[in-house]
Structures are given as C-alpha cells and as structure tokens.
Design an enzyme around this catalytic site. Sequence first.
Site, PDB file in Angstrom:
ATOM      1  N   GLY A  75      37.977  39.587  38.452  1.00  0.00           N
ATOM      2  CA  GLY A  75      38.233  39.661  39.682  1.00  0.00           C
ATOM      3  C   GLY A  75      36.897  39.711  40.455  1.00  0.00           C
ATOM      4  CB  CYS A 100      34.818  39.521  34.142  1.00  0.00           C
ATOM      5  SG  CYS A 100      33.721  39.835  35.036  1.00  0.00           S
ATOM      6  CE1 TYR A 101      37.358  45.472  39.367  1.00  0.00           C
ATOM      7  CE2 TYR A 101      39.765  45.389  38.614  1.00  0.00           C
ATOM      8  CZ  TYR A 101      38.656  46.010  39.228  1.00  0.00           C
ATOM      9  OH  TYR A 101      39.146  47.210  40.025  1.00  0.00           O
ATOM     10  CG  HIS A 135      34.943  34.632  33.500  1.00  0.00           C
ATOM     11  ND1 HIS A 135      35.876  35.164  33.920  1.00  0.00           N
ATOM     12  CD2 HIS A 135      33.750  35.185  34.097  1.00  0.00           C
ATOM     13  CE1 HIS A 135      35.738  36.036  34.886  1.00  0.00           C
ATOM     14  NE2 HIS A 135      34.308  35.984  35.146  1.00  0.00           N
ATOM     15  CD  GLU A 139      38.742  33.240  32.336  1.00  0.00           C
ATOM     16  OE1 GLU A 139      38.134  33.637  31.274  1.00  0.00           O
ATOM     17  OE2 GLU A 139      38.300  33.617  33.746  1.00  0.00           O
ATOM     18  CE  LYS A 189      52.458  15.830  40.030  1.00  0.00           C
ATOM     19  NZ  LYS A 189      53.141  16.034  41.587  1.00  0.00           N
TER      20      LYS A 189
END
Length: 511
Positions: free
Chosen positions: A53, A80-81, A166, A168, A367
């Site tokens: 974040g 991270c955060y 990160h 992700e 989607k």
Amino acid sequence: MTQIVVINFGSQVAHLINRRIRELGVFSELMPCDISASKIKKLNPLGIILSGGPASVYSKNSPKLDKKIFSLGIPVLGICYGMQLIGKEYGRVLGGKLKEYGKKSLLVKKQGKLLKKLNSKEQIWMSHGDLVTSLPKDFRVLASTDSCPIAAMENDSRKLYGVQFHPEVVHTLRGKQILRNFVFDVCKAKKDWNINLAAKLINDVREEVKADSVIMGTSGGVDSTVAAVLVHRAVGNRLHCVFIDHGLIRKNEAKTVRNRFKKLNFEHFYFIDASKLFLSRLKGVVNPEKKRKIIGFTFIEVFERKVLELNKKHRGIKFLGQGTIYPDRVESAKTSSASSKIKSHHNVTLPRKMKLKVIEPLKDLYKDEVRELGKHLKLPSEIINRHPFPGPGLAIRILGSVTPERVSILREADNIFREELKISNYYDKVWQALAALFPLKAVGVKGDARTYEYIISLRAVTSKDAMTADWARLPSWLLEKISSRILNEVKGVNRVVYDISQKPPATIEYE
Ligand code: XMP
C-alpha cells in the site's frame, strides 16, 4: 470456502495479489484493512496475505490492522507494507529509507519455506517505502538486495512471512512460485476455485432468489450472457430475459442475440424495440455523462414497464439479475477520497435506482475469469470470445450529439472493422476493437468532387482486464484494407485514423 484472505491496504496492488492466488486455482477474497480478527476467524481461512500500500507505517493516517490477527494461528504473509506491519509488531521499521526501487536483484541466502525452488539470484520488483531494519525476534533473513538487507524473512514456527518486494507483479519473475510456496506448502490450500465456481455461484443465486422470479436485461455480451446462463441454471423458467434495442447496437446484433437465446433454450426471452424513444431523448445531448444518464434512466423506464406487464401474468418478479463484473464496480466507485469516479458505468448505476433487488453473480470476477466460467458452462466460443460492448452502445462512441445519420455511419464502419479483424484472425488477438465517429467534418476528394465528411477513428487495444490497455499494433496491410473498405463503402466518411493512445491516460471507450 475462502481459503486465502487478502487484506487490502492499497487497492490496485491488492487486486493483483487476489488475481494471482485465484490463478493458482485457490479461492481467495479481498477484505478491507479494517477487518476485525473475529471476522477473519469466522471466515476461517487457511492463510492471510497483507497487501502492499502507498502509506508508511509511521504516518499518522496509515491504515491500521487489528493486531489480534497475528495470534489467530493462521499463517500470514506480509508484502511490502504488510511486511512492515509485521516488522513493526515484532521488530523495528525504519521510515522512508528505501530510496531505490524498480527492478532489483534478490540475493537468496536461505530458501526457507517461502523461497523454495528459487535460485540464489532472482529478479524482483521493489517499490519504495519503509525498511525493516532489525530482524524481529525468532525470524530469519531469507534474502536481501544491495539496498535492502531484509528483503524476505520468515518465522516458520509462528507461520509469519514477509517480503519487502512485490511477488504479485510480473517483473518479479518467480513471484508466482513464492505465492505458490505460501499458499500450498505453508497454508496447505487445495485447488478449488475453477472447479467449484459455477456450482457455487448457481447455488448462491438459488438461495437468494428462493421461490421468486428474476428479470435480466441482456445485451448478448459475454458478461450478461454468462450471468443469464448461471441464473437460468439456478431458477429455470422463473428467469425472464429482456433485450432492449436502444437503437445504439451493432449491425445485425438484434437478430444474432435472439437466435443465441433461442439456442440456449431460455423459456422467456423478450425483445423490445425502443430505439425511437432513446434516440429522441438523446437529441442534441453532447455531454458524455448526460448521455449515459439519459440512456440509463430510459432503460429503467422501459424495463420497469416490462416488469409491470410481466408481473400481471407471472407475478413474483422481485430480482434484477445483472452481469456486472469486478472492474465495472471499481471504475464506477469512488473508492477513497484520493480516487475519482471515471465513468458512470451503465450496469452499475442503473440497478441502484430500481425497486427490484439486485443480484450480480459475477460481481467479484475479472473478465478472464468470466470467460473461463463461460467455457465451463459450455457456451459457444463466439460468445466467450466476443469483445466487450458497453451498455450505452454506440452513443458513447459518437462524440457529441447522437443523430440517426451518425449512428448508421458508425454502425457500418464498425461492422467493416470487425469483419476484417475476423477474416484476418486478429479479432481474438485483441481485447477489444471499436470504431468511433468524431463530430467533425474534414475536406476530401472523391472522384473529382470535393467532399466534406466525417472522420472515423479505429481503436483496437490489448489488455488483460480493461483496467489498463495498450493500443494494438495491427499490421499496416490490415489497417490499409479496413481503411479503404470504410472509405469506399461507407457514405459520409472521407477520413480514417488509428488511435494510438494507451489507457491511462486515455480510456478504452471515448466517453
Ligand atoms: P473504459 O472506457 O472505461 O472501458 O476504459 C473499460 C471497459 O469497460 C467497457 N465499458 C462499459 N461496459 N457498460 C458496460 O457494460 C458501460 O457503461 C461501459 N463503459 C465502458 C469498455 O467497453 C471496456 O471494455
């Protein structure tokens, strides 16, 4: 059952984590950062991920976490955060010291559980923030970078793990392996997401609707068709599907959709031609949001009229089924004081104003997940692979006021564009392709005569989920063919341009 809970400290990043976990085949859910430990306990997940974040754990307004979450005995991975929150709880964090960010080399000292199968050097993506400077008690350092001494840490006996970078994002090349290690090896999650999804969604609809009936507006697109099929499987002939032709649909669309629903064996499918009403209300309206609102309200009116009529015969229509998907909700919502509403997405603003209860079986799906679901439900590929088409239709692709002449010009150009993409096999290579009409006229020459006609803009984009998009690099021979067909076949156009804008800063649609 929710296997992994992703606690959201900064929207976009958290969504990516959620997607990656689902890509691993595990059902995960995003939860806001003020979720209480007791609520998590009730959800009984196998693992918790604290997202990254933008805030610093030291700033006054930084989002706080219910600390009891750490003592639930559920494995926690902080990213991270999220790692800084663990650091703050168990060690020490240093504010604002990590200045270098972007692609970095991760030096893996110990694989531990979290970094299993990683090499001694791996490319990762770091974003700036606080640094965990002193190793919390009973933790061990797994990896570092040249600017970050504790880039990954774990305390396996307490099942607490943290990464400063990160995993992700795609730039962390083995990020998915890290998430896999956490989800499967640490949390012992089982693959369940794609397998049970359709059954779960159908069951949810059945439980909610009970003995009542549902009405759905369908556009013939992927989302509304998949949603309608789910609801149909749940409630059978208590589903009433309505297709409203607002006069802003594509060429031949009405016929195609009608045939499609016939093939899907829906008992109640109604076609309403309301094009005159819509076009008369749009006359002279230029403002994009106004156009969207007029179309939305007129939809409600036509819809409610149909509901009244149907309720006289069938009674019990209490629900409005919608094919809203996750990105629609994000873009129509003001998620925080710092974010702004981009567009009133048709299918989000519309139902809130109706008296019916809304059910949106696809509301948490991206989607590509909807498409997967469509395949699982054995829908034909022409539905699954269909490009998105917005609820307000061609109205938001005619910049400025909508007139019958402009609609018919755009409809022809759009049809040629799609035809050629299909013939050349480029249709499935792009996320979405559309033609737009600029309300300007340019000078040209046809034969020996001067012309003064409209400009058509072609836009084709690549994307994974429409949240961001890049313009598609279509080959020049194809663009040439499309352009010359439009210029030759569509009366009223003497110029074709190709849009090379990315989203952001542009959006995919024009209005
Ligand atoms: P934008 O233009 O915001 O579009 O980049 C992102 C995706 O959403 C589609 N879109 C809509 N879909 N109703 C819909 O059902 C709408 O009002 C609407 N507006 C945009 C757009 O086609 C793209 O795929």
